[in-house]
Design a protein around this motif. Structure first.
Motif, mmCIF file in Angstrom:
data_model
loop_
_atom_site.group_PDB
_atom_site.id
_atom_site.type_symbol
_atom_site.label_atom_id
_atom_site.label_comp_id
_atom_site.label_asym_id
_atom_site.label_seq_id
_atom_site.Cartn_x
_atom_site.Cartn_y
_atom_site.Cartn_z
ATOM 1 N N VAL A 158 0.819 -1.221 0.000
ATOM 2 C CA VAL A 158 0.000 0.000 0.000
ATOM 3 C C VAL A 158 0.850 1.267 0.000
ATOM 4 C CG1 VAL A 158 -2.011 -1.065 1.094
ATOM 5 C CG2 VAL A 158 -0.262 0.026 2.520
ATOM 6 N N GLY A 159 2.162 1.122 -0.114
ATOM 7 C CA GLY A 159 2.998 2.319 -0.142
ATOM 8 C C GLY A 159 4.371 2.036 0.414
ATOM 9 N N PRO A 160 5.199 3.079 0.483
ATOM 10 C CA PRO A 160 6.606 2.884 0.840
ATOM 11 C C PRO A 160 6.857 2.667 2.333
ATOM 12 C CG PRO A 160 6.169 5.200 0.440
ATOM 13 C CD PRO A 160 4.891 4.473 0.139
ATOM 14 N N THR A 161 5.835 2.858 3.170
ATOM 15 C CA THR A 161 6.038 2.812 4.612
ATOM 16 C C THR A 161 5.288 1.601 5.175
ATOM 17 O OG1 THR A 161 5.817 5.199 4.421
ATOM 18 C CG2 THR A 161 6.010 4.320 6.630
ATOM 19 N N VAL A 162 5.906 0.899 6.108
ATOM 20 C CA VAL A 162 5.234 -0.261 6.696
ATOM 21 C C VAL A 162 4.271 0.224 7.773
ATOM 22 C CG1 VAL A 162 5.528 -2.538 7.689
ATOM 23 C CG2 VAL A 162 7.323 -1.588 6.253
ATOM 24 N N LEU A 163 2.998 -0.127 7.573
ATOM 25 C CA LEU A 163 1.933 0.381 8.439
ATOM 26 C C LEU A 163 1.383 -0.717 9.331
ATOM 27 C CD1 LEU A 163 -0.132 2.410 5.782
ATOM 28 C CD2 LEU A 163 1.725 3.228 7.240
ATOM 29 N N HIS A 164 0.670 -0.310 10.373
ATOM 30 C CA HIS A 164 -0.102 -1.257 11.167
ATOM 31 C C HIS A 164 -1.182 -1.883 10.274
ATOM 32 C CE1 HIS A 164 0.668 0.171 15.577
ATOM 33 N NE2 HIS A 164 1.774 0.078 14.880
ATOM 34 N N ASP A 209 -4.417 -2.312 10.724
ATOM 35 C CA ASP A 209 -5.663 -1.555 10.566
ATOM 36 C C ASP A 209 -5.502 -0.369 9.627
ATOM 37 O OD1 ASP A 209 -4.066 -0.538 12.781
ATOM 38 O OD2 ASP A 209 -5.730 0.798 13.260
ATOM 39 N N HIS A 210 -4.337 0.290 9.683
ATOM 40 C CA HIS A 210 -4.094 1.407 8.767
ATOM 41 C C HIS A 210 -3.997 0.895 7.324
ATOM 42 C CE1 HIS A 210 -2.057 3.682 12.366
ATOM 43 N NE2 HIS A 210 -3.352 3.522 12.528
#
Lengths: 192, 192
Positions: B166-172, B174-175
């Motif tokens: 979903v993008g360049p940053t590793v998210l939680h 739920d996000h």
């Protein structure tokens, strides 16, 4: 710096609420706690370049503003109770017009949106606004409301602000923050 | 139909946990509660076309799967305790290999990821995957992990699944669900 301002129209302004009843007795404080979560949490990291202002307008002592600053924030876990507990500590502090630190990275002062708007110029998140993906440059500050719409007096002082949308569906404030930050992450990565 | 599957590696498998200690005693059940929130909540509405499967692998009685179905879901509020309370009720029910409804729209059965993978073919959310914005057609089912990485045995049975980012940053987790749903909302709107 990435800044989010969230208005809590009913959110209690003393620390005398139960962490077990944040949607009820605390005036939908749970909404604001989720906004804190989405403003700061990355997988195993915190967004150190983010700030989140919570404008509390509920009884018994409005208006107060609580500021969470990612660059110095400590003791925050992702669950709602954790943010709620830091908010309680901030609200337990006597406060005046200057921000005072209650725990590392959490500050409280008297005053609300009007004061904040003298210090920064956010865009207003609104489903009728410009699609954030179509903006050439992303704004750094964003204004959102909790589960209530902006009041008449808030609308009067924010009418001049540009309006930005995150998509065709109206989302909760915390989900909106997540989508804004995803767009910011992508822009930052592509400009590296 | 939009489906999300979230693995709770430590999440308790009986209803005997405190809503006041979901990050601790309940084995990070708070993570799963936030995934329920992000799978379903719209501003003043629920996503009736979404389903979220929680795969609980913690003590004392693994494995169990809890299914939340938007089309019949009731009694869910956005706060973590609300989802936690529906999970507790589901876990209090005796269960076997068939889904059994505990409260409207919430079901429980014995079994975990292996069983689910015979019923649907999700993509795996992974920072090294294809950017979701670059996909011609969006998958309908997505597999995510809680705060822990996929285990060796999970990796063995999911190795063949396509990977999506979903993008360049590793998210939680739920996000991540919020960002996926935003992309889905946009595609649906533009195809209307």
């Amino acid at each position: 710096m990435k800044q989010f301002i969230v208005i809590g129209h009913l959110a209690r302004t003393d620390g005398d609420f139960s962490l077990n009843d944040m949607p009820g007795g605390a005036g939908r404080m749970d909404v604001l706690c989720r906004c804190i979560n989405s403003s700061f949490f990355l997988s195993h990291d915190l967004r150190r370049d983010a700030e989140c202002y919570l404008v509390l307008l509920g009884e018994p002592d409005p208006k107060k503003t609580i500021l969470f600053r990612g660059d110095s924030l400590r003791y925050l876990s992702p669950d709602e109770r954790s943010a709620g507990s830091l908010i309680k500590k901030a609200l337990a502090l006597p406060c005046d017009e200057e921000f005072r630190e209650s725990t590392p990275g959490v500050f409280v002062r008297r005053g609300g949106l009007e004061e904040l708007l003298t210090e920064c110029t956010p865009v207003l998140l609104d489903e009728g606004g410009t699609d954030i993906r179509d903006m050439e440059e992303l704004p750094s500050a964003y204004l959102l409301s909790d589960h209530h719409n902006f009041s008449e007096s808030e609308t009067a002082i924010t009418n001049h602000l540009p309006r930005v949308s995150v998509g065709p569906t109206v989302l909760h404030a915390d989900h909106t923050i997540t989508v804004v930050l995803n767009e910011m992450d992508r822009r930052e990565k592509s400009s590296e």
